[in-house]
Design a protein around this motif. Structure first.
Motif, PDB file in Angstrom:
ATOM      1  N   UNK A 109      13.627 -37.179-105.901  1.00  0.00           N
ATOM      2  CA  UNK A 109      13.797 -36.931-107.327  1.00  0.00           C
ATOM      3  C   UNK A 109      15.257 -36.990-107.766  1.00  0.00           C
ATOM      4  N   UNK A 110      16.185 -36.772-106.822  1.00  0.00           N
ATOM      5  CA  UNK A 110      17.606 -36.798-107.176  1.00  0.00           C
ATOM      6  C   UNK A 110      18.189 -38.211-107.131  1.00  0.00           C
ATOM      7  N   UNK A 111      17.389 -39.183-106.709  1.00  0.00           N
ATOM      8  CA  UNK A 111      17.887 -40.539-106.577  1.00  0.00           C
ATOM      9  C   UNK A 111      17.498 -41.368-107.799  1.00  0.00           C
ATOM     10  N   UNK A 112      18.425 -42.214-108.231  1.00  0.00           N
ATOM     11  CA  UNK A 112      18.163 -43.086-109.370  1.00  0.00           C
ATOM     12  C   UNK A 112      17.837 -44.480-108.863  1.00  0.00           C
ATOM     13  N   UNK A 113      16.683 -44.970-109.274  1.00  0.00           N
ATOM     14  CA  UNK A 113      16.195 -46.278-108.839  1.00  0.00           C
ATOM     15  C   UNK A 113      16.166 -47.225-110.032  1.00  0.00           C
ATOM     16  N   UNK A 135      25.283 -42.611-105.006  1.00  0.00           N
ATOM     17  CA  UNK A 135      25.422 -41.196-105.350  1.00  0.00           C
ATOM     18  C   UNK A 135      26.507 -40.588-104.476  1.00  0.00           C
ATOM     19  N   UNK A 136      26.750 -39.305-104.665  1.00  0.00           N
ATOM     20  CA  UNK A 136      27.773 -38.626-103.868  1.00  0.00           C
ATOM     21  C   UNK A 136      27.408 -38.583-102.395  1.00  0.00           C
ATOM     22  N   UNK A 137      26.114 -38.653-102.101  1.00  0.00           N
ATOM     23  CA  UNK A 137      25.661 -38.520-100.717  1.00  0.00           C
ATOM     24  C   UNK A 137      25.358 -39.834-100.025  1.00  0.00           C
ATOM     25  N   UNK A 138      25.262 -40.941-100.778  1.00  0.00           N
ATOM     26  CA  UNK A 138      24.945 -42.221-100.143  1.00  0.00           C
ATOM     27  C   UNK A 138      25.441 -43.389-100.980  1.00  0.00           C
TER      28      UNK A 138
END
Length: 199
Positions: A109-113, A135-138
Motif C-alpha cells: 500500500x505504501x508503493x506507488x505503481x 521511494x526512500x526504501x527502494x
C-alpha cells in the motif's frame, strides 16, 4: 527456486483481488485495474492471510496463462514426455506456481505503481510498460508485462520482464539446469517441485 521466488514478490501485486471483478480487455487498462485492486486488497487489514492467499490463486488462475507458462519453462523436454508425465508436470507446475505467489504475501500500500504505455506487438501480444516509483526504501523498478491477446475478450499474462529480466526465461533456465544435471530425468524435476509444494 529461491531466485525465482524473490522476483515473484513483484508479480504478487498483480494477482490478487477481493472479488470476482471482470478486468478491462484493453491491455493497458487490464494491468492498471489488476494492480489497483491488488493494492486495495493488500492494504486491507480486515482480510486474513488465508483469504488473501485464496484470492491470489483465484485471480492467477483466471488471468495468468499458467499452462502456456509451464510448457515454456519445461523447454524441449516437453516433446519427449508421454501423456501421463506431461499431465503430472502440468499439475505440479500449477501448484508450484500458485504456492510461489502466495509464499511472500506483503503489503504494497505504501508503493506507488504507474502504467506508462502499451505497445501492440502483434495480434497476439501487447507489451505494457510500467514502474514502481522510487521511494526512500527502494529504487525505481521497471516492469514490462507480456499480455497474450489472441482472444481479445480475454487478455492473459504470459510473462513479466523486471528490469530487463524475463521471469519466464529465468524459470526455464532453472528447470533446464536441474534437468541437465540429472540426465534429463523428469522425475528429478518432479521431486524438486513436490519438495517445494509440500514445504
Amino acid at each position: 527456486m529461491k531466485r525465482f521466488l524473490s522476483t515473484l514478490v513483484i508479480f504478487l501485486i498483480t494477482t490478487i483481488s477481493t472479488n470476482s471483478f471482470a478486468y478491462n480487455t484493453d491491455p493497458k487498462l487490464f494491468v492498471e485495474e489488476l494492480v489497483d485492486d491488488a493494492i486495495k486488497t493488500l492494504s486491507n487489514k480486515s482480510i486474513s492471510k488465508a483469504d488473501k492467499n485464496k484470492k491470489i490463486e483465484e485471480i492467477a488462475l483466471a488471468n495468468v496463462d499458467i499452462d502456456a507458462l509451464g510448457m515454456y519453462t519445461l523447454g524441449d523436454v516437453r516433446k519427449t514426455l508421454d501423456e501421463n508425465n506431461l499431465k503430472k508436470y502440468k499439475t505440479l507446475f500449477e501448484k508450484y506456481f500458485l504456492k510461489s505467489l502466495t509464499s511472500r504475501l506483503t503489503d504494497y500500500s505504501s508503493q506507488k505503481f504507474e502504467v506508462l504505455s502499451a505497445d501492440q506487438k502483434s495480434d497476439n501480444y501487447n507489451i505494457v510498460s510500467s514502474r514502481i516509483v522510487e521511494s526512500a526504501s527502494q529504487p525505481e523498478i521497471k516492469i514490462d508485462w507480456r499480455i497474450y491477446t489472441k482472444d481479445p475478450s480475454k487478455p492473459l499474462i504470459r510473462d513479466l520482464i523486471v528490469e530487463g529480466l524475463s521471469l519466464a526465461k529465468t524459470q526455464k533456465e532453472e528447470f533446464a539446469s536441474i534437468l541437465n544435471s540429472n540426465n534429463n530425468d523428469i522425475n528429478i524435476l518432479f521431486s524438486k517441485l513436490e519438495e517445494f509444494i509440500n514445504n
